[in-house]
Design an enzyme around this catalytic site. Structure first.
Site, short mmCIF file in Angstrom:
data_model
loop_
_atom_site.label_atom_id
_atom_site.label_comp_id
_atom_site.label_asym_id
_atom_site.label_seq_id
_atom_site.Cartn_x
_atom_site.Cartn_y
_atom_site.Cartn_z
N LEU A 621 0.88 -1.12 -0.03
CA LEU A 621 0.05 -0.04 0.00
C LEU A 621 0.85 1.26 -0.08
O LEU A 621 0.56 2.21 -0.46
CB LEU A 621 -1.04 0.04 1.30
CG LEU A 621 -1.95 -0.82 1.27
CD1 LEU A 621 -2.71 -1.05 2.70
CD2 LEU A 621 -2.92 -0.83 0.43
N GLY A 622 2.14 1.10 0.79
CA GLY A 622 2.79 2.18 0.69
C GLY A 622 4.23 2.01 1.58
O GLY A 622 4.20 0.91 1.71
N GLY A 627 9.51 0.93 6.96
CA GLY A 627 9.19 -0.22 5.81
C GLY A 627 8.18 -0.28 4.92
O GLY A 627 7.38 0.87 4.99
N ASP A 742 5.88 14.76 13.43
CA ASP A 742 5.92 14.59 12.20
C ASP A 742 4.52 14.86 11.43
O ASP A 742 4.14 13.96 10.65
CB ASP A 742 6.53 13.16 11.61
CG ASP A 742 6.93 13.22 10.35
OD1 ASP A 742 7.43 14.32 9.65
OD2 ASP A 742 7.36 12.10 9.88
#
Ligand SMILES: *[C@@H]1O[C@H](CO)[C@@H](O)[C@H](O)[C@H]1NC(C)=O
Ligand SMILES: *[C@@H]1O[C@H](CO)[C@@H](O)[C@H](O)[C@H]1NC(C)=O
Ligand SMILES: *[C@@H]1O[C@H](CO)[C@@H](O)[C@H](O)[C@H]1NC(C)=O
Ligand SMILES: *[C@@H]1O[C@H](CO)[C@@H](O)[C@H](O)[C@H]1NC(C)=O
Length: 957
Positions: A621-622, A627, A742
């Site tokens: 998915l991404g 990871g 973030d």
């Protein structure tokens, strides 16, 4: 003693009442003291009613002035009945007068810094005080002199208008008592202008209106203003049956789109005058009105010409325009009016100073048609170069003033002008830069409550005397941020607790001179920290009862708040921590308010199970620093996302555990929820709910994915609010607060219903604010373009660092651009937007993919929030709670406008009304706003009389 205890019995409930009052009043005033959907602020001063009203003629909403001025400033009056006439608009009836204080100011907020605004004051004396004494007083805009109001007749209704660039997000209009009688004001209007209009107005110079004339109409009551002039300028009819013939055309005169610098409305341009004597000319004379600052002011004239007649074959109308026999224009003074478009002629620098000015319009020698003119504006110039006090000092001292309800003469700018600087302050006036506050002496000033941390934001203060007040609570550690070698006196108060370590250190360093004597409950070396405990006497009971009451009320309020928070939370995304896997590496002991009522078991997966769920890690998915993230299905068919830690990941076990730890403790509908985790030998993974619409980034960045449909403004607003609520929960719902560290568009995920959840807590840090305002960490984390510059400098993230990053996300939502722009030169989105908004044009920055389908004001507001969030200094940034509140207001705004009302675009598009005749009729039937009839002279500020050949004011020849 008896008296003292009696007073104390009263104190707590009164205090509570007051607090509730203040909260309620602040909210109401906040709601009212805002520009309307067109950016207009329209105030009826001295209006005693709490609610405003809508004016019949213009449909503009008039607000009462209470929200724009300090409480208990000035007194409300109405004009004497003999000056009330039927045609007089309501705004002239009431006024506010200022018998005390040299300077009294209105504050207009929520403005766009750098934008041009038209500001207009209205003054009708009407013998309101029964003294029949006509006052003369000064007006200032901020720290700059604007005008002297000289009332020469009780019945006069006087306008004073200026066009200026507003440097801050607020503007103050001050009435200054110069010894000529009590200043007063009947009304105050503020109108934003597009940046292209009135190019003579710059940050250094403003225009003050002398006359704004609509040539043609002989009917004296025929004033043109909003909505016929979308900028709500008031055009005065100016005709003379003896000297001039009126010519008119039903419609057709236009502004040249994007080029017209003045946008005179069609309603004004469609009439003009020409001399009755076909070989005559048109001439106007006016006499300068000296001001205290400028004995011979310079003037700017803007003249409008448009051909309204059908000209005979082979004839041309050509005009020659001169001022005191010199060409108006440097290069050419001859023009031929256009049949369709308005041509505006103007001088860009002020005329050379003369004792009088005569504008003369002649037909050029070659042509026989007489001259014409449609409209004219004449302005004088004011410098707007006085620097106000440093804006950080201003916001600090304003906060202090508000907290302690300081009266004195604390109005307007604290240091400027010197003669009106605030009592008890001392300022320094460094040449070429803004004045700074160097001392504050509030001793024996009856201050109540605790010591405001805002004192520490006065970064040049050297002397701070708070002695002999009723200050309570402990000494805030923030005061250790006071500048070096400050003298600080807090003696003679009711302070308790001990002196914070930061301050003690400063004292030891000899960089702070602290006086704290005569505070009976303050713990110092010489004073043991035993508070006068349970003394079983009358006094204790008197104190205890109200205190208990206060505590009970607080607990109830808290419960209400908690319940509300719980309602916001979703019902089933919660998990219970399984402590065995959560090592102490991770930031522990965070307690967050559980936003869900039901707790679910947190599932532990084996690696084998993950293989099965993800069909052997088939679909990616991404990918993140951690990871890959894989697609998967649980046995029950629910889709999940599995984040598997890669062995080569630079994000280590620590971050993995941090995230797992945090996700087991926090539960909120706007934070991504964890279904389970895996810690199977060296394999580590987190299993989340599946967010089918991916990251916010994919939806707003053109480059990233072509096939995703672009988000509408309403959707963007909702996503902004939901993400803000998630962050607010981290900051406010958790104790100690959690800093995400973030925040960015790729860490905001969207589900099938486009509901936003904050994700990726790997970098989050708990932040203990009990004795320290920040967490110290040794490495800078975050993503370029989103990192708080203060954090970058200090290496200490705060909740305000998240606010900064969130501001960047808001800008991405508004612009559809990435945090760092690559073209033409690399530039941060913040700088890019600031530069454009400073020019006053929101349309330049808004994502064109939204196809103009948004309420301009809600976009302005979001851009404004974003720019506040991304202030360089964290103290200037709002909290996430403020952000949530303001975003909610934006959603209300958007709702009120049905997600893109045409009316709200009209102002910014600047076009004139399309069907003037239709509106005209409706409008002229109720001309109450400006109609002053019969025995009332409708007068502008300079004795500008209607009748030709007066001593002052333009006269016809
Ligand atoms: C506006 O018009 C209505 C009805 O025509 C009238 O009742 C009202 O008093 C007017 N309001 C003002 C402020 O003039
Ligand atoms: C006010 O106006 C009157 C009449 O025009 C004039 O005589 C007077 O000097 C003015 N006062 C001030 C202070 O400008
Ligand atoms: C003016 O010119 C038009 C065509 O150019 C013509 O039709 C018209 O008759 C002329 N009018 C006069 C008065 O000469
Ligand atoms: C002037 O205009 C007003 C409306 O704008 C109208 O009611 C009035 O009758 C006019 N007066 C004259 C003398 O035409």
């Amino acid at each position: 003693m008896e008296q003292l205890t009696q007073r104390r019995t009263m104190a707590a409930p009164l205090w509570l009442q007051l607090l509730l009052c203040i909260v309620a009043v602040a909210c109401v005033l906040q709601a009212r003291a805002q520009p309307d959907s067109k950016g207009f602020i329209t105030i009826d001063c001295g209006l005693s009613e709490e609610m405003g009203y809508v004016d019949n003629a213009t449909k503009l909403s008039y607000a009462p002035d209470a929200g724009f001025i300090d409480a208990d400033t000035g007194t409300n009056h109405i004009i004497s009945p003999e000056y009330v006439i039927p045609a007089l608009a309501k705004v002239w009836y009431s006024l506010r007068s200022f018998p005390t204080g040299v300077r009294n100011c209105y504050t207009l907020r929520s403005l766009m810094p750098g934008l041009k605004y038209m500001i207009r004051g209205r003054f009708k004396y009407g013998n309101y005080d029964g003294l029949d004494r006509l006052p003369v007083f000064d007006l200032h805009i901020g720290t700059n002199y604007w005008h002297t109001v000289n009332i020469t007749d009780s019945k006069d209704a006087v306008f004073v208008e200026a066009i200026v660039v507003v440097p801050e997000d607020f503007m103050q209009v001050c009435l200054v008592d110069t010894g000529g009688g009590t200043p007063f004001i009947s009304g105050l209007d503020l109108r934003p202008l597009k940046r292209t209009l009135y190019p003579q107005v710059t940050p250094a110079q403003g225009l003050v209106l002398f006359a704004r004339l609509n040539f043609g109409p002989t009917n004296e009551t025929f004033y043109v203003r909003y909505p016929d002039d979308p900028h709500d300028r008031i055009w005065r009819p100016w005709g003379d049956k003896v000297m001039w013939t009126e010519i008119s055309m039903a419609s057709g005169v236009q502004n040249i789109a994007n080029e017209d610098l003045f946008e005179a409305p069609t309603a004004v341009l469609k009439t003009a005058i020409k001399p009755r004597n076909a070989s005559g000319n048109l001439e106007f004379t006016w006499y300068p009105v000296p001001t205290p600052k400028d004995p011979s002011p310079g003037y700017i004239a803007i003249l409008h010409f448009a051909e309204l007649e059908v000209l005979p074959n082979n004839t041309v109308r050509q005009l020659n325009i001169t001022v005191n026999s010199k060409p108006l224009y440097l290069y050419t003074s001859d023009i031929a009016p256009d049949r369709i478009y308005d041509i505006a002629l103007y001088n860009s620098g002020a005329f050379i100073r003369h004792s009088n000015y005569t504008i003369s319009i002649n037909a050029t020698a070659n042509w026989t048609l007489p001259p014409i003119i449609n409209a004219a504006e004449i302005f004088s110039l004011i410098p707007t170069t006085n620097l106000g006090t440093d804006s950080l000092d201003v916001s600090a001292i304003m906060a202090i003033k508000a907290k302690y309800q300081v009266k004195k003469n604390w109005m307007g700018d604290p240091c400027v002008p010197k003669t009106m600087a605030w009592d008890r302050l001392t300022c320094s006036y460094p040449p070429g830069s803004p004045p700074r506050i160097t001392s504050v002496n509030l001793s024996s000033s009856g201050l109540n409550g605790d010591i405001s941390p805002s004192f520490a934001n006065l970064k040049t203060v050297q002397y701070l005397d708070l002695s002999n007040n009723n200050l309570t609570g402990s000494i805030p550690d923030a005061l250790s941020q006071l500048p070096s070698r400050t003298f600080l006196d807090v003696s003679g108060n009711q302070l308790n607790g001990s002196i914070p370590s930061g301050l003690l250190k400063r004292i030891r360093d000899d960089s702070l001179d602290l006086r704290y004597g005569n505070n009976p409950n303050l713990c110092t070396n010489g004073n043991s920290c035993q508070l006068p405990a349970k003394r079983n006497n009358k006094l204790a009971i008197y104190i205890a009862v109200p205190t208990v009451l206060a505590v009970i009320v607080s607990v109830i309020l808290l419960l209400i708040c908690l319940l509300k928070r719980k309602k916001q939370g979703s019902m089933n995304n919660s998990i219970t921590p399984r402590n065995e896997t959560m090592t102490t590496n991770a930031p522990g002991n965070n307690v967050c308010t559980d936003s869900s009522l039901q707790r679910l078991e947190n599932r532990r997966f084996t690696y084998k199970e993950l293989e099965k769920i993800t069909n052997n890690f088939q679909r990616v998915l991404g990918r993140g620093g951690f990871g890959y993230v894989y697609d998967g299905f649980l046995e029950d068919g629910n889709q999940v996302a599995v984040k598997l830690r890669s062995h080569s990941s630079h994000q280590g076990v620590k971050e993995f555990l941090a995230e797992a730890q945090i996700l087991t403790r926090i539960h909120h509908k706007n934070l991504v929820s964890m279904i389970g985790y895996c810690k199977d030998g060296e394999y580590m993974a987190l299993v989340y709910e599946y967010m089918s619409e991916g990251t916010l980034q994919e939806h707003i960045d053109v480059g990233s994915k072509c096939n995703t449909s672009r988000l509408s403004w309403t959707e963007r607003l909702r996503i902004a609010l939901e993400s803000a609520q998630g962050l607010e929960y981290l900051h406010k719902g958790c104790n100690p607060p959690l800093i995400h560290r973030d925040v960015k568009a790729t860490n905001i995920l969207l589900n099938a219903r486009l509901e936003a959840r904050i994700a990726d807590f790997g970098l989050s840090r708990a932040f203990d604010d009990s004795n320290d305002t920040h967490v110290s960490t040794d490495t800078l984390v975050g993503t370029p373009g989103y990192v708080d510059p203060e954090y970058q400098a200090m290496m200490q993230p705060t909740t305000k660092s998240d606010v900064y990053s969130f501001g960047v996300v808001l800008l991405e939502l508004v612009t559809g651009k990435a945090a760092i722009l690559r073209e033409p030169v690399p530039m941060s989105i913040i700088q890019w937007v600031r530069e454009r908004l400073a020019q006053g044009n929101i349309e330049d920055v808004v994502d064109s993919e939204m196809l103009g389908d948004y309420d301009v004001n809600s976009v302005w507001k979001v851009a404004d929030i974003a720019l506040n969030c991304t202030s360089q200094m964290s103290t200037h940034r709002p909290t996430m709670t403020d952000v949530v509140m303001q975003l909610q207001e934006c959603i209300e705004l958007e709702k009120a406008h049905g997600g893109g009302d045409i009316a709200s675009h009209r102002f910014y598009s600047g076009s004139s009304s399309e069907n003037p005749n239709l509106r005209y009729d409706a409008y002229t039937t109720n001309q109450s706003t400006n109609a002053i009839q019969n025995n009332t002279t409708f007068e502008m500020e300079h004795n500008l009389k209607r009748v030709p050949t007066m001593a002052t004011g333009p006269s016809a020849r």
